[in-house]
Design a protein around this motif. Structure first.
Motif, PDB file in Angstrom:
ATOM      1  N   TYR A 112      57.592  50.093  66.259  1.00 38.36           N
ATOM      2  CA  TYR A 112      56.705  51.246  66.431  1.00 38.36           C
ATOM      3  C   TYR A 112      57.437  52.285  67.264  1.00 38.36           C
ATOM      4  O   TYR A 112      58.014  51.965  68.309  1.00 38.36           O
ATOM      5  CB  TYR A 112      55.397  50.854  67.128  1.00 38.36           C
ATOM      6  N   LEU A 113      57.391  53.539  66.810  1.00 35.70           N
ATOM      7  CA  LEU A 113      58.014  54.650  67.506  1.00 35.70           C
ATOM      8  C   LEU A 113      56.973  55.748  67.655  1.00 35.70           C
ATOM      9  O   LEU A 113      56.429  56.229  66.663  1.00 35.70           O
ATOM     10  CB  LEU A 113      59.210  55.175  66.704  1.00 35.70           C
ATOM     11  N   GLY A 114      56.657  56.093  68.916  1.00 30.10           N
ATOM     12  CA  GLY A 114      55.667  57.140  69.118  1.00 30.10           C
ATOM     13  C   GLY A 114      55.062  57.112  70.506  1.00 30.10           C
ATOM     14  O   GLY A 114      55.676  56.638  71.467  1.00 30.10           O
ATOM     15  N   GLN A 115      53.844  57.603  70.589  1.00 32.22           N
ATOM     16  CA  GLN A 115      53.129  57.722  71.857  1.00 32.22           C
ATOM     17  C   GLN A 115      52.524  56.387  72.293  1.00 32.22           C
ATOM     18  O   GLN A 115      52.051  55.613  71.458  1.00 32.22           O
ATOM     19  CB  GLN A 115      52.015  58.771  71.743  1.00 32.22           C
ATOM     20  N   TRP A 116      52.539  56.177  73.621  1.00 23.72           N
ATOM     21  CA  TRP A 116      51.990  54.967  74.231  1.00 23.72           C
ATOM     22  C   TRP A 116      51.040  55.353  75.357  1.00 23.72           C
ATOM     23  O   TRP A 116      51.254  56.355  76.044  1.00 23.72           O
ATOM     24  CB  TRP A 116      53.101  54.097  74.831  1.00 23.72           C
ATOM     25  N   SER A 117      50.023  54.529  75.564  1.00 19.77           N
ATOM     26  CA  SER A 117      49.131  54.689  76.704  1.00 19.77           C
ATOM     27  C   SER A 117      48.628  53.315  77.115  1.00 19.77           C
ATOM     28  O   SER A 117      48.172  52.533  76.275  1.00 19.77           O
ATOM     29  CB  SER A 117      47.949  55.591  76.335  1.00 19.77           C
ATOM     30  N   ASP A 118      48.742  53.022  78.395  1.00 20.83           N
ATOM     31  CA  ASP A 118      48.229  51.757  78.938  1.00 20.83           C
ATOM     32  C   ASP A 118      48.772  50.537  78.177  1.00 20.83           C
ATOM     33  O   ASP A 118      48.032  49.647  77.789  1.00 20.83           O
ATOM     34  CB  ASP A 118      46.703  51.772  78.937  1.00 20.83           C
ATOM     35  N   ASN A 119      50.084  50.545  77.935  1.00 20.38           N
ATOM     36  CA  ASN A 119      50.795  49.439  77.272  1.00 20.38           C
ATOM     37  C   ASN A 119      50.487  49.273  75.788  1.00 20.38           C
ATOM     38  O   ASN A 119      50.823  48.241  75.200  1.00 20.38           O
ATOM     39  CB  ASN A 119      50.549  48.098  77.979  1.00 20.38           C
ATOM     40  N   GLN A 120      49.848  50.257  75.157  1.00 24.35           N
ATOM     41  CA  GLN A 120      49.504  50.147  73.746  1.00 24.35           C
ATOM     42  C   GLN A 120      49.915  51.401  72.988  1.00 24.35           C
ATOM     43  O   GLN A 120      49.860  52.501  73.538  1.00 24.35           O
ATOM     44  CB  GLN A 120      47.997  49.973  73.578  1.00 24.35           C
ATOM     45  N   PRO A 121      50.275  51.261  71.690  1.00 20.77           N
ATOM     46  CA  PRO A 121      50.483  52.456  70.884  1.00 20.77           C
ATOM     47  C   PRO A 121      49.193  53.273  70.869  1.00 20.77           C
ATOM     48  O   PRO A 121      48.110  52.740  70.588  1.00 20.77           O
ATOM     49  CB  PRO A 121      50.787  51.905  69.486  1.00 20.77           C
ATOM     50  N   HIS A 122      49.293  54.548  71.235  1.00 22.30           N
ATOM     51  CA  HIS A 122      48.096  55.380  71.336  1.00 22.30           C
ATOM     52  C   HIS A 122      48.517  56.837  71.196  1.00 22.30           C
ATOM     53  O   HIS A 122      49.248  57.352  72.045  1.00 22.30           O
ATOM     54  CB  HIS A 122      47.399  55.149  72.685  1.00 22.30           C
ATOM     55  N   GLY A 123      48.090  57.477  70.113  1.00 18.86           N
ATOM     56  CA  GLY A 123      48.503  58.843  69.813  1.00 18.86           C
ATOM     57  C   GLY A 123      49.253  58.841  68.490  1.00 18.86           C
ATOM     58  O   GLY A 123      49.062  57.961  67.655  1.00 18.86           O
ATOM     59  N   ASN A 124      50.110  59.813  68.293  1.00 17.14           N
ATOM     60  CA  ASN A 124      50.865  59.901  67.036  1.00 17.14           C
ATOM     61  C   ASN A 124      52.106  59.020  67.076  1.00 17.14           C
ATOM     62  O   ASN A 124      52.778  58.945  68.103  1.00 17.14           O
ATOM     63  CB  ASN A 124      51.273  61.347  66.763  1.00 17.14           C
ATOM     64  N   GLY A 125      52.372  58.386  65.943  1.00 14.44           N
ATOM     65  CA  GLY A 125      53.553  57.547  65.865  1.00 14.44           C
ATOM     66  C   GLY A 125      53.773  57.008  64.469  1.00 14.44           C
ATOM     67  O   GLY A 125      52.995  57.266  63.546  1.00 14.44           O
ATOM     68  N   THR A 126      54.844  56.237  64.347  1.00 15.69           N
ATOM     69  CA  THR A 126      55.188  55.605  63.079  1.00 15.69           C
ATOM     70  C   THR A 126      55.397  54.115  63.316  1.00 15.69           C
ATOM     71  O   THR A 126      56.155  53.730  64.200  1.00 15.69           O
ATOM     72  CB  THR A 126      56.468  56.224  62.475  1.00 15.69           C
ATOM     73  N   TYR A 127      54.694  53.320  62.512  1.00 23.15           N
ATOM     74  CA  TYR A 127      54.836  51.865  62.578  1.00 23.15           C
ATOM     75  C   TYR A 127      55.607  51.431  61.332  1.00 23.15           C
ATOM     76  O   TYR A 127      55.188  51.708  60.209  1.00 23.15           O
ATOM     77  CB  TYR A 127      53.460  51.185  62.615  1.00 23.15           C
ATOM     78  N   TYR A 128      56.749  50.804  61.557  1.00 28.43           N
ATOM     79  CA  TYR A 128      57.609  50.331  60.464  1.00 28.43           C
ATOM     80  C   TYR A 128      57.420  48.828  60.301  1.00 28.43           C
ATOM     81  O   TYR A 128      57.528  48.077  61.268  1.00 28.43           O
ATOM     82  CB  TYR A 128      59.077  50.612  60.774  1.00 28.43           C
ATOM     83  N   PHE A 129      57.168  48.409  59.073  1.00 29.20           N
ATOM     84  CA  PHE A 129      57.026  46.994  58.777  1.00 29.20           C
ATOM     85  C   PHE A 129      58.357  46.448  58.265  1.00 29.20           C
ATOM     86  O   PHE A 129      59.115  47.158  57.604  1.00 29.20           O
ATOM     87  CB  PHE A 129      55.935  46.778  57.717  1.00 29.20           C
ATOM     88  N   ALA A 130      58.625  45.204  58.535  1.00 27.86           N
ATOM     89  CA  ALA A 130      59.883  44.567  58.125  1.00 27.86           C
ATOM     90  C   ALA A 130      60.061  44.577  56.607  1.00 27.86           C
ATOM     91  O   ALA A 130      61.183  44.593  56.110  1.00 27.86           O
ATOM     92  CB  ALA A 130      59.938  43.136  58.656  1.00 27.86           C
ATOM     93  N   ASN A 131      58.957  44.612  55.849  1.00 31.90           N
ATOM     94  CA  ASN A 131      59.039  44.589  54.386  1.00 31.90           C
ATOM     95  C   ASN A 131      59.329  45.963  53.783  1.00 31.90           C
ATOM     96  O   ASN A 131      59.374  46.109  52.567  1.00 31.90           O
ATOM     97  CB  ASN A 131      57.752  44.013  53.788  1.00 31.90           C
ATOM     98  N   GLY A 132      59.500  47.010  54.624  1.00 37.76           N
ATOM     99  CA  GLY A 132      59.800  48.352  54.128  1.00 37.76           C
ATOM    100  C   GLY A 132      58.613  49.298  54.115  1.00 37.76           C
ATOM    101  O   GLY A 132      58.774  50.503  53.926  1.00 37.76           O
ATOM    102  N   ASP A 133      57.400  48.798  54.298  1.00 39.39           N
ATOM    103  CA  ASP A 133      56.227  49.665  54.405  1.00 39.39           C
ATOM    104  C   ASP A 133      56.273  50.403  55.739  1.00 39.39           C
ATOM    105  O   ASP A 133      56.922  49.950  56.685  1.00 39.39           O
ATOM    106  CB  ASP A 133      54.925  48.844  54.365  1.00 39.39           C
ATOM    107  N   ARG A 134      55.551  51.528  55.819  1.00 41.48           N
ATOM    108  CA  ARG A 134      55.437  52.219  57.099  1.00 41.48           C
ATOM    109  C   ARG A 134      54.132  53.001  57.157  1.00 41.48           C
ATOM    110  O   ARG A 134      53.622  53.464  56.134  1.00 41.48           O
ATOM    111  CB  ARG A 134      56.627  53.117  57.367  1.00 41.48           C
ATOM    112  N   TYR A 135      53.611  53.140  58.353  1.00 37.66           N
ATOM    113  CA  TYR A 135      52.413  53.928  58.607  1.00 37.66           C
ATOM    114  C   TYR A 135      52.804  55.086  59.507  1.00 37.66           C
ATOM    115  O   TYR A 135      53.412  54.875  60.562  1.00 37.66           O
ATOM    116  CB  TYR A 135      51.329  53.078  59.280  1.00 37.66           C
TER     117      TYR A 135
END
Length: 159
Positions: A112-135
């Protein structure tokens, strides 16, 4: 009299605060040194007024490791957290928490690459899955929520 007792009590317990760490090398008061905590954790780096402050590495007793900036005993500013399970976080810290912009690379191959808050992804970002999918989109407390697009490895997408 009550004030005097309070002051004396404070001085009696003051050495206990400093006895919690054992300086084994260097200057653990105002300089560069190495100390051991009762938990078995070890810190190597800068000190100011007897506190961890500046740049340094904390080797946690559970196998985790933090490399980066410290302010008054807190992980603060840029740093890298390496977890014993193989996960790694690179980015901003505030009050020893993931806060601001950062990247977590999970041992599973996801990241996951993006904004964090209180130890969690929070805000805009990109989550990359090992299988090639991404959010790409918004995260709320570690969950995909709000505006976002799911891109699948086969080329399809979902808005």
């Amino acid at each position: 009299m009550k004030l005097l007792l309070t002051v004396l009590t404070g001085f009696l317990f003051l050495p206990l605060a400093y006895a919690q760490i054992e300086c084994i090398k260097g200057d653990c008061e105002n300089g560069y040194g190495t100390c051991i905590f009762p938990s078995g954790s070890k810190y190597v780096g800068d000190f100011k007024d007897g506190k961890i402050h500046g740049k340094g590495i904390l080797y946690f007793s559970d196998g985790n490791k933090y490399i980066g900036h410290w302010v008054n005993q807190y992980r603060e500013g840029e740093g890298r957290m390496v977890f014993a399970n193989g996960d790694e976080y690179f980015g901003d810290f505030k009050a020893s928490k993931f806060e601001g912009y950062g990247e977590m690379i999970f041992s599973s191959g996801n990241s996951y690459l993006g904004q964090w808050s209180d130890n969690q992804p929070h805000g805009n970002g990109t989550y990359y899955f090992a299988n090639g999918d991404r959010y790409e989109g918004q995260m709320v407390k570690g969950q995909f929520q709000g505006e976002g697009i799911m891109f699948y490895a086969d080329g399809s997408r979902y808005n």
